[in-house]
Design an enzyme around this catalytic site. Structure first.
Site, PDB file in Angstrom:
ATOM      1  N   HIS A 158       0.832  -1.220   0.000  1.00 61.75           N
ATOM      2  CA  HIS A 158       0.000   0.000   0.000  1.00 61.75           C
ATOM      3  C   HIS A 158       0.860   1.261   0.000  1.00 61.75           C
ATOM      4  O   HIS A 158       0.414   2.308   0.465  1.00 61.75           O
ATOM      5  CB  HIS A 158      -0.949   0.032   1.206  1.00 61.75           C
ATOM      6  CG  HIS A 158      -1.684  -1.253   1.452  1.00 61.75           C
ATOM      7  ND1 HIS A 158      -2.958  -1.503   0.993  1.00 61.75           N
ATOM      8  CD2 HIS A 158      -1.296  -2.392   2.078  1.00 61.75           C
ATOM      9  CE1 HIS A 158      -3.326  -2.723   1.348  1.00 61.75           C
ATOM     10  NE2 HIS A 158      -2.326  -3.290   2.002  1.00 61.75           N
ATOM     11  N   SER A 279      14.990  21.940 -16.142  1.00 65.99           N
ATOM     12  CA  SER A 279      13.789  22.730 -16.397  1.00 65.99           C
ATOM     13  C   SER A 279      14.222  24.074 -16.972  1.00 65.99           C
ATOM     14  O   SER A 279      15.265  24.593 -16.613  1.00 65.99           O
ATOM     15  CB  SER A 279      13.044  22.941 -15.079  1.00 65.99           C
ATOM     16  OG  SER A 279      12.250  24.103 -15.140  1.00 65.99           O
ATOM     17  N   LYS A 285      16.145  21.991 -10.960  1.00 73.24           N
ATOM     18  CA  LYS A 285      15.497  20.752 -11.352  1.00 73.24           C
ATOM     19  C   LYS A 285      16.385  19.794 -12.135  1.00 73.24           C
ATOM     20  O   LYS A 285      17.153  20.181 -12.995  1.00 73.24           O
ATOM     21  CB  LYS A 285      14.263  21.055 -12.222  1.00 73.24           C
ATOM     22  CG  LYS A 285      13.132  21.717 -11.473  1.00 73.24           C
ATOM     23  CD  LYS A 285      12.398  20.749 -10.571  1.00 73.24           C
ATOM     24  CE  LYS A 285      11.594  19.807 -11.404  1.00 73.24           C
ATOM     25  NZ  LYS A 285      10.183  19.976 -11.278  1.00 73.24           N
ATOM     26  N   GLU A 292       9.918   8.641 -16.947  1.00 73.96           N
ATOM     27  CA  GLU A 292       8.599   9.251 -17.188  1.00 73.96           C
ATOM     28  C   GLU A 292       8.094   8.928 -18.590  1.00 73.96           C
ATOM     29  O   GLU A 292       6.930   8.582 -18.785  1.00 73.96           O
ATOM     30  CB  GLU A 292       8.678  10.771 -17.027  1.00 73.96           C
ATOM     31  CG  GLU A 292       8.831  11.231 -15.597  1.00 73.96           C
ATOM     32  CD  GLU A 292       8.963  12.751 -15.540  1.00 73.96           C
ATOM     33  OE1 GLU A 292       8.013  13.405 -15.102  1.00 73.96           O
ATOM     34  OE2 GLU A 292      10.010  13.295 -15.943  1.00 73.96           O
TER      35      GLU A 292
END
Ligand code: ARG
Length: 456
Positions: A158, A279, A285, A292
């Site tokens: 979980h 970024s 970043k 992804e």
């Protein structure tokens, strides 16, 4: 022949220009050229051997096909939409090159069995490349596991801290998935490696062909058994896309973990700069673009599987033009799977593990609570009661802000008098991990046994 079409004889009016473009597949099926020529050469040679055409004609056709192959590979060929697909582009060029004898190549053959053999040959080659990539990814996962045997991380259910596990064990879980993908791919390769050529348009051919000989030349394990099925079967493409869907689901799960783990909140791993981007606005970043994108590309691979299933659903026997639509989803799946596997194998091999952070996280969340319960069981308490004892212990820890290994013996004994000094040997991360020794468990000795087995 009307407007230079190979099938123009029956027609009096030229094809509408837009319809010509609309129905053509050359734009995407040109990638089959090598296999189309290979299949044609074997077919021509067989026609010669069987005396269906003369040996000399067969030789002329084969050498003509060889020069076309060279011309394509050196970029000398401009494919034409008027010639619809790769099969007719090559055949028309052959006739242009060697004259009317080129027109004998298509004896005893149809584009329907031709395209079926082309896709199978092509897919078989791509599968062999993909099998190699799968092996590389397995090796990268094993390498990660071997190099980080000391690292303990939180195991989750979980996404809540459950029990500590070896990071190596976690990596080897993904190896299991990839190994199953590998064996699925081998299975489907073996199932479809049969030659459909000889089915003709749908019913077979009136010529005395030798299918078995052609099959052997083309590396098939045998020939297909039913001409109608041979030209209308695309199960192999669907099976491949289904294999690909499952593989991408695995890669997507791993992607998701890598994305979480490289966040500032988890901070478990560092992906190599080579696999990340920055970024344009936020200077701090470093984005995990590769996982992804692989996670994102999983969607298109599922989509391709659904496209193919829907394409084939309700098609009457035998060939239908609808089936020309099989190529783009199949090709896209092959490209996506190859790209994803290639980039993953390298990224995993170079991934840096932050073992200290994983360890700190593994100690949080009362991850050794089950070990205390198991301890009580070994002292004679039924498991259900032990569960209750430890539940209360954890509640006490939450209320007092303490961790399980920090409790004094007196504090432990409030909950069960069975608990003695040796409880402290059970509640370390190492003790918890190493207690799970049975095959398939996370104990270091079990993981080392597994690594040794994989090495064999
Ligand atoms: N371009 C066609 C395809 O990909 C080749 C087979 C065409 N056969 C036909 N009877 N029109 O399916």
């Amino acid at each position: 022949m009307t407007q230079g079409k190979l099938w123009g004889g029956r027609f009096t009016q030229p094809t509408d220009k837009f319809v010509e473009e609309f129905t053509a597949s050359i734009e995407f099926d040109q990638r089959l050229y090598r296999y189309d020529i290979r299949g044609s050469k074997a077919h021509a040679e067989m026609l010669g051997r069987q005396g269906i055409i003369s040996d000399e004609e067969a030789e002329q056709i084969i050498s003509g096909l060889n020069t076309i192959m060279e011309d394509i590979e050196t970029g000398k060929v401009v494919f034409s939409v008027e010639l619809e697909d790769i099969h007719m582009n090559i055949e028309a060029r052959l006739i242009e090159r060697i004259g009317a004898v080129g027109g004998k190549l298509h004896t005893g053959r149809s584009r329907n069995d031709q395209v079926a053999v082309d896709i199978r040959l092509y897919l078989r080659d791509e599968i062999d490349t993909i099998l190699g990539y799968l092996q590389q990814l397995e090796a990268s996962l094993i390498k990660q596991a071997e190099a980080n045997l000391d690292v303990i991380m939180p195991g989750y259910t979980h996404l809540q801290t459950a029990q500590p596990v070896l990071y190596s064990h976690h990596m080897l879980a993904y190896r299991e998935m990839i190994a199953r993908d590998h064996s699925r791919l081998q299975d489907l390769r073996a199932r479809f490696n049969l030659m459909p050529l000889g089915a003709g348009a749908l019913a077979g051919t009136t010529f005395n062909i030798d299918r078995e000989w052609v099959a052997e030349q083309l590396g098939f394990d045998g020939v297909t058994s039913n001409s109608l099925d041979s030209v209308s079967d695309r199960d192999f493409a669907i099976e491949f896309c289904s294999f690909a869907g499952i593989l991408m689901m695995h890669l997507s799960r791993l992607s998701e973990e890598l994305i979480l783990w490289s966040s500032a909140d988890f901070n478990f791993i560092e992906l190599s700069d080579a696999f990340c981007t920055g970024s344009s606005i936020m200077p701090q970043k470093k984005n995990p673009d590769v996982p992804e994108l692989v996670r994102g590309k999983t969607g298109r691979v599922y989509g391709n599987l659904i496209s193919l299933l829907t394409l084939m659903k309700s098609l009457p026997l035998a060939y239908n033009k609808d089936m020309q639509e099989d190529k783009e989803p199949l090709f896209d799946t092959i490209d996506t799977v190859k790209g994803s596997l290639k980039v993953f194998a390298d990224m995993i091999a170079e991934m840096q593990v932050k073992g200290d952070n994983m360890r700190i996280a593994a100690a949080r969340g009362f991850s050794t609570a089950t070990d205390v319960a198991d301890y009580c069981v070994r002292k004679g308490l039924p498991f259900r009661q032990a569960h209750e004892v430890v539940g209360k212990t954890v509640r006490y820890c939450v209320e007092t802000g303490k961790d399980i290994p920090e409790l004094t013996l007196d504090e432990f004994r409030q909950f069960s008098p069975l608990i003695e000094q040796d409880i402290y040997d059970c509640v370390t991360l190492e003790a918890s991990v190493n207690a799970r020794k049975a095959t398939g468990g996370t104990a270091r000795e079990a993981v080392e046994r597994e690594l040794a087995r994989l090495k064999k």
